[in-house]
Write a protein that holds these residues in place. Structure first.
Motif, PDB file in Angstrom:
ATOM      1  N   GLY A 171     -12.765   7.099  -4.146  1.00 23.78           N
ATOM      2  CA  GLY A 171     -11.618   7.062  -3.255  1.00 23.78           C
ATOM      3  C   GLY A 171     -10.324   6.770  -3.987  1.00 23.78           C
ATOM      4  N   GLY A 172     -10.394   5.904  -5.002  1.00 26.12           N
ATOM      5  CA  GLY A 172      -9.218   5.609  -5.810  1.00 26.12           C
ATOM      6  C   GLY A 172      -8.018   5.181  -4.983  1.00 26.12           C
ATOM      7  N   ARG A 173      -8.230   4.242  -4.063  1.00 24.03           N
ATOM      8  CA  ARG A 173      -7.124   3.818  -3.207  1.00 24.03           C
ATOM      9  C   ARG A 173      -5.964   3.259  -4.032  1.00 24.03           C
ATOM     10  NH1 ARG A 173     -12.067   2.482  -1.019  1.00 24.03           N
ATOM     11  NH2 ARG A 173     -12.478   3.194   1.109  1.00 24.03           N
ATOM     12  N   ILE A 174      -6.315   2.570  -5.137  1.00 26.33           N
ATOM     13  CA  ILE A 174      -5.289   2.018  -6.029  1.00 26.33           C
ATOM     14  C   ILE A 174      -5.581   2.544  -7.424  1.00 26.33           C
ATOM     15  CG2 ILE A 174      -4.210  -0.070  -6.938  1.00 26.33           C
ATOM     16  CD1 ILE A 174      -5.490  -1.537  -4.508  1.00 26.33           C
ATOM     17  N   ILE A 175      -4.673   3.292  -8.000  1.00 27.85           N
ATOM     18  CA  ILE A 175      -4.828   3.818  -9.345  1.00 27.85           C
ATOM     19  C   ILE A 175      -4.050   2.927 -10.308  1.00 27.85           C
ATOM     20  CG2 ILE A 175      -4.485   5.801 -10.863  1.00 27.85           C
ATOM     21  CD1 ILE A 175      -6.482   6.353  -8.676  1.00 27.85           C
ATOM     22  N   LEU A 176      -4.757   2.349 -11.274  1.00 31.27           N
ATOM     23  CA  LEU A 176      -4.128   1.552 -12.321  1.00 31.27           C
ATOM     24  C   LEU A 176      -4.139   2.384 -13.596  1.00 31.27           C
ATOM     25  CD1 LEU A 176      -5.796  -1.923 -11.636  1.00 31.27           C
ATOM     26  CD2 LEU A 176      -3.552  -1.135 -10.908  1.00 31.27           C
ATOM     27  N   GLY A 195      -0.836   9.220  -0.511  1.00 31.89           N
ATOM     28  CA  GLY A 195      -1.065   7.895   0.065  1.00 31.89           C
ATOM     29  C   GLY A 195      -1.740   6.904  -0.853  1.00 31.89           C
ATOM     30  N   HIS A 196      -2.065   7.310  -2.097  1.00 30.80           N
ATOM     31  CA  HIS A 196      -2.670   6.379  -3.044  1.00 30.80           C
ATOM     32  C   HIS A 196      -1.609   5.408  -3.557  1.00 30.80           C
ATOM     33  CE1 HIS A 196      -6.536   8.546  -3.536  1.00 30.80           C
ATOM     34  NE2 HIS A 196      -5.799   9.611  -3.257  1.00 30.80           N
ATOM     35  N   THR A 197      -2.026   4.190  -3.808  1.00 24.01           N
ATOM     36  CA  THR A 197      -1.151   3.209  -4.441  1.00 24.01           C
ATOM     37  C   THR A 197      -1.286   3.389  -5.955  1.00 24.01           C
ATOM     38  OG1 THR A 197      -1.516   1.662  -2.615  1.00 24.01           O
ATOM     39  CG2 THR A 197      -0.613   0.756  -4.672  1.00 24.01           C
ATOM     40  N   ILE A 198      -0.161   3.612  -6.636  1.00 26.12           N
ATOM     41  CA  ILE A 198      -0.183   3.870  -8.075  1.00 26.12           C
ATOM     42  C   ILE A 198       0.556   2.749  -8.794  1.00 26.12           C
ATOM     43  CG2 ILE A 198       0.309   5.528  -9.907  1.00 26.12           C
ATOM     44  CD1 ILE A 198      -1.475   6.712  -7.785  1.00 26.12           C
ATOM     45  N   VAL A 199      -0.121   2.150  -9.777  1.00 29.61           N
ATOM     46  CA  VAL A 199       0.524   1.173 -10.660  1.00 29.61           C
ATOM     47  C   VAL A 199       0.438   1.741 -12.065  1.00 29.61           C
ATOM     48  CG1 VAL A 199       0.537  -1.189 -11.541  1.00 29.61           C
ATOM     49  CG2 VAL A 199      -0.128  -0.748  -9.170  1.00 29.61           C
ATOM     50  N   LEU A 200       1.598   2.104 -12.597  1.00 23.54           N
ATOM     51  CA  LEU A 200       1.677   2.767 -13.899  1.00 23.54           C
ATOM     52  C   LEU A 200       2.199   1.778 -14.932  1.00 23.54           C
ATOM     53  CD1 LEU A 200       1.801   5.345 -15.726  1.00 23.54           C
ATOM     54  CD2 LEU A 200       4.109   5.719 -14.819  1.00 23.54           C
ATOM     55  N   ILE A 201       1.465   1.594 -15.991  1.00 25.79           N
ATOM     56  CA  ILE A 201       1.868   0.726 -17.097  1.00 25.79           C
ATOM     57  C   ILE A 201       2.362   1.618 -18.236  1.00 25.79           C
ATOM     58  CG2 ILE A 201       1.147  -1.073 -18.699  1.00 25.79           C
ATOM     59  CD1 ILE A 201       0.959  -1.946 -15.816  1.00 25.79           C
ATOM     60  N   THR A 202       3.565   1.412 -18.706  1.00 25.84           N
ATOM     61  CA  THR A 202       4.111   2.271 -19.759  1.00 25.84           C
ATOM     62  C   THR A 202       5.200   1.550 -20.541  1.00 25.84           C
ATOM     63  OG1 THR A 202       5.131   4.419 -20.218  1.00 25.84           O
ATOM     64  CG2 THR A 202       5.825   3.287 -18.206  1.00 25.84           C
ATOM     65  N   HIS A 203       5.421   2.020 -21.753  1.00 28.81           N
ATOM     66  CA  HIS A 203       6.563   1.525 -22.538  1.00 28.81           C
ATOM     67  C   HIS A 203       7.689   2.552 -22.546  1.00 28.81           C
ATOM     68  CE1 HIS A 203       4.565   4.245 -25.372  1.00 28.81           C
ATOM     69  NE2 HIS A 203       5.734   4.342 -25.988  1.00 28.81           N
ATOM     70  N   ASP A 204       7.400   3.751 -21.977  1.00 27.10           N
ATOM     71  CA  ASP A 204       8.357   4.868 -21.983  1.00 27.10           C
ATOM     72  C   ASP A 204       9.198   4.816 -20.703  1.00 27.10           C
ATOM     73  OD1 ASP A 204       9.658   7.330 -21.908  1.00 27.10           O
ATOM     74  OD2 ASP A 204       8.004   8.355 -22.922  1.00 27.10           O
ATOM     75  N   ALA A 237       0.833  -1.190   0.000  1.00 27.95           N
ATOM     76  CA  ALA A 237       0.000   0.000   0.000  1.00 27.95           C
ATOM     77  C   ALA A 237       0.873   1.248   0.000  1.00 27.95           C
ATOM     78  CB  ALA A 237      -0.921   0.000   1.212  1.00 27.95           C
ATOM     79  N   GLY A 238       0.508   2.227  -0.829  1.00 25.22           N
ATOM     80  CA  GLY A 238       1.219   3.494  -0.888  1.00 25.22           C
ATOM     81  C   GLY A 238       2.374   3.517  -1.872  1.00 25.22           C
ATOM     82  N   GLU A 239       2.677   2.399  -2.508  1.00 29.32           N
ATOM     83  CA  GLU A 239       3.772   2.378  -3.482  1.00 29.32           C
ATOM     84  C   GLU A 239       3.358   3.056  -4.787  1.00 29.32           C
ATOM     85  OE1 GLU A 239       6.873  -0.757  -3.879  1.00 29.32           O
ATOM     86  OE2 GLU A 239       5.229  -2.034  -3.171  1.00 29.32           O
TER      87      GLU A 239
END
Length: 657
Positions: free
Chosen positions: A169-174, A201-210, A40-42
């Motif tokens: 709330g968006g606790r985890i943003i994908l 404090g949101h957990t962010i998972v970013l998908i990217t090719h950059d 959480a929070g990463e």
């Protein structure tokens, strides 16, 4: 010295694999044993080339897809054990999706797009509007609330998408390639927003090719050919807020899940449906036309038929010198026609002036024997029919009172009915006729009688017990079509009519009945009534089929056109039954509007006919039945498209054009 145990991972994948295809399709393994833990929070960036499996991984993380094998634990719970509603709860309450293609609903404004997750979370209309407005203002879009996606730039659309992700709330943003379709300035603004959310404090998972974009995250995971090949490890940013807590899925379900009022859900679905109807006015109008014509025709023809039936009851004379006909009638003050009950008939039979009381139900009905099927007038009456009409049985026998009381499935053929169904069988006794959907055994054949005054030919009819007819053929009949009353003698006909009139008036308290006492047999009017009944049945069937096909066609087109919207709604937390309810509501709304318009037009046409001298009696039952049929058409013919919409794969739906 006390050692603090590390917190359990929020997301934990263990040897997860995802394969597509199989059977007659080539099998492709996109993810090959991915093991991954996210706390959480990463702020994690998953970077990889196109086709590396990163988008598939995001779909699995966001519960839009399920792994073929391996284990996915969310907040310590195994996702494999979650049902469809619990997965929808996760997408609604825990995750917020930000897509490269924005995936906004084209027909909705920016504020309405942001509100979508809150609809499925059960937030009231006012509360979700206030929250959506606040989020858009926070992201610099306070002046764009009512703009549709086509009126926004790419960067503005992506900010709307981020606001939508934060709505619950968006606790985890994908975020799947959130900057891929943006210019440099807009991309920088989006990344700044994601960093702010990570700091909050949101957990962010970013998908990217950059890789430059990925470098802005606090942990970078590289994926190649469906496998993780590098992981920079956890790295906290200074001053980061306490991670947003994510409640247990099972705990939330135990608290009652999503608590929403059904009327609020239906109102929201109706609002969306009405907007869709207005945006496709021509198509909607053509669909409504079939329903309007069908409902209006049924109402008018039922009114004409009821008028003709009343005229028949008024004019119908005896089929002999002692016979009268009794039926319900409308009173002068209006209202439904009177009903002749079993108690009334028992009281009439007890009068000394009365010889026979024989209730009758009769209508053209499909009758089949072997490969021969005909529309035959099926005459359901008591065992007194031969005596009342002075008609002899040529072969076999007539059914008895006990058989009538026991609902015996027996039939007696008219002379021509015998020839039509059993042309090569001189003695048809014991053979079976299928009347409607019920089998009846032949026990007799009536002598040849012929038609009177060019009316219905009695020899074409078949005769069945009254009680069996009500139970097996005319199930919807609550009272006889008419009742044949035979006076005890020719001299007592007038006295019998007066006694019967006085008795019914005393029992009913009003003259809501009619007694026909004519010497001539008015079968021409009866034939008109029968023909009208057949026409009504045909019109009703055609209207239902035409209207139903139109509704189904429109709804199938709607599902196809709005496939991506369905995927968006599923990704934002809609359950299958939410999607099913929405599209069923749309189908019913179309038929509801068509039914109301049909009622209005039918009444107007009936009024014109009455003014022209045509006998028309409007029936509330007929109008209610026609309207109910129009609504039922929406439910029946709209169910398949709605079910198809509810069963769409969210990953496939989101990828549609």
């Amino acid at each position: 010295m006390n050692v603090v145990a590390p917190a359990a991972p929020l997301i934990e994948l263990t040897d997860v694999r995802r394969r597509y295809g199989g059977g007659d399709q080539p099998e492709v393994e996109v993810l090959r044993g991915v093991s991954l833990s996210i706390h959480a929070g990463e702020f994690v960036a998953i970077v990889g080339a196109s086709g590396s499996g990163k988008s598939t991984l995001m779909n699995l993380l966001g519960c839009l897809d399920r792994p073929t094998s391996g284990r996915y634990r969310f907040n310590g719970e195994d996702v494999a054990g979650f049902d469809a509603d619990q997965l929808a709860w996760l997408r609604r309450e825990a995750f917020g999706f930000v897509f490269q293609g924005y995936h906004l609903i084209a027909a909705e404004s920016a504020r309405e797009n942001v509100e979508v997750p809150a609809i499925y979370a059960g937030l009231s209309r006012q509360d979700r509007a206030e929250r959506a407005t606040a989020l858009l203002a926070r992201l610099g879009l306070a002046d764009k609330l009512e703009n549709r996606p086509s009126q926004l730039s790419g960067g503005q659309q992506q900010r709307v998408s981020i606001a939508r992700a934060l709505m619950n709330g968006g606790r985890i943003i994908l975020a799947d390639e959130p900057t891929g379709a943006l210019d440099t300035k807009s991309g920088t603004e989006v990344m700044a927003l994601l960093n702010e959310l990570a700091d909050a404090g949101h957990t962010i998972v970013l998908i990217t090719h950059d890789r430059e974009v990925a470098a802005q995250a606090r942990r970078v995971i590289e994926i190649r050919d469906g496998q993780i090949v590098a992981d920079s490890g956890r790295r906290e940013a200074g001053g980061q807020a306490q991670p947003a807590a994510v409640p247990s899925v099972h705990a939330a379900a135990g608290e009652g899940g999503v608590r929403r009022a059904l009327w609020a859900e239906l109102a929201e679905a109706a609002r969306s449906a009405w907007r869709g109807m207005r945006m496709n006015r021509a198509r909607t109008g053509l669909t409504l036309l079939g329903i309007v014509i069908g409902v209006a025709s049924v109402i008018v023809m039922m009114g004409v038929g009821e008028g003709a039936k009343q005229r028949v009851v008024d004019q119908m004379g005896a089929m002999g010198t002692t016979i009268m006909y009794l039926g319900g009638a409308h009173v002068g003050s209006g209202g439904p026609p009177g009903e002749i009950t079993d108690g009334d008939l028992e009281a009439i039979a007890a009068l000394p002036e009365i010889g026979y009381v024989m209730p009758v139900i009769g209508d053209p009905t499909p009758v089949r024997q072997g490969n021969v099927e005909r529309q035959v007038y099926v005459f359901a009456a008591s065992e007194d029919m031969p005596a009342v009409h002075h008609w002899k049985v040529a072969q076999g026998r007539y059914y008895t009172e006990a058989e009538d009381r026991d609902l015996a499935a027996l039939v007696v053929l008219g002379h021509k009915a015998h020839q039509q169904f059993f042309p090569d069988t001189p003695n048809p006794l014991g053979r079976i006729l299928l009347i409607g959907n019920a089998p009846f055994e032949v026990v007799g054949v009536m002598a040849e009688r012929g038609a009177d005054s060019g009316a219905q030919n009695y020899d074409d009819m078949v005769f069945i017990p009254y009680q069996a007819g009500r139970a097996r053929v005319y199930r919807v009949q609550t009272q006889p079509d008419y009742t044949v009353i035979s006076a005890a003698s020719v001299e007592q006909v007038q006295a019998a009519e007066k006694a019967m009139h006085a008795l019914l008036l005393a029992r009913h308290g009003r003259e809501d009945f009619r007694i026909g006492n004519a010497a001539a047999k008015l079968q021409a009017e009866a034939q008109t009534r029968n023909t009208m009944t057949m026409m009504l049945g045909l019109i009703a069937a055609v209207s239902l089929v035409v209207g139903g096909i139109g509704v189904m066609n429109v709804m199938l087109m709607t599902v196809r056109e709005r496939t991506r919207e369905i995927g968006i709604r599923i990704a934002t937390g809609a359950r299958q039954r939410d999607i099913l309810r929405q599209f069923l509501t749309e189908a019913v709304l179309v038929t509801l509007v068509g039914g109301l318009a049909g009622l209005a037009i039918g009444l107007a046409v009936g009024a014109v006919l009455i003014a022209s001298g045509v006998p028309v009696i409007f029936s509330l039952t007929a109008m209610g039945g026609a309207f109910a049929c129009s609504v039922a058409t929406g439910l029946v013919f709209g169910y398949m498209p709605a079910r198809r919409a509810a069963g769409l794969d969210p990953v496939v739906a989101l990828a549609s054009e």
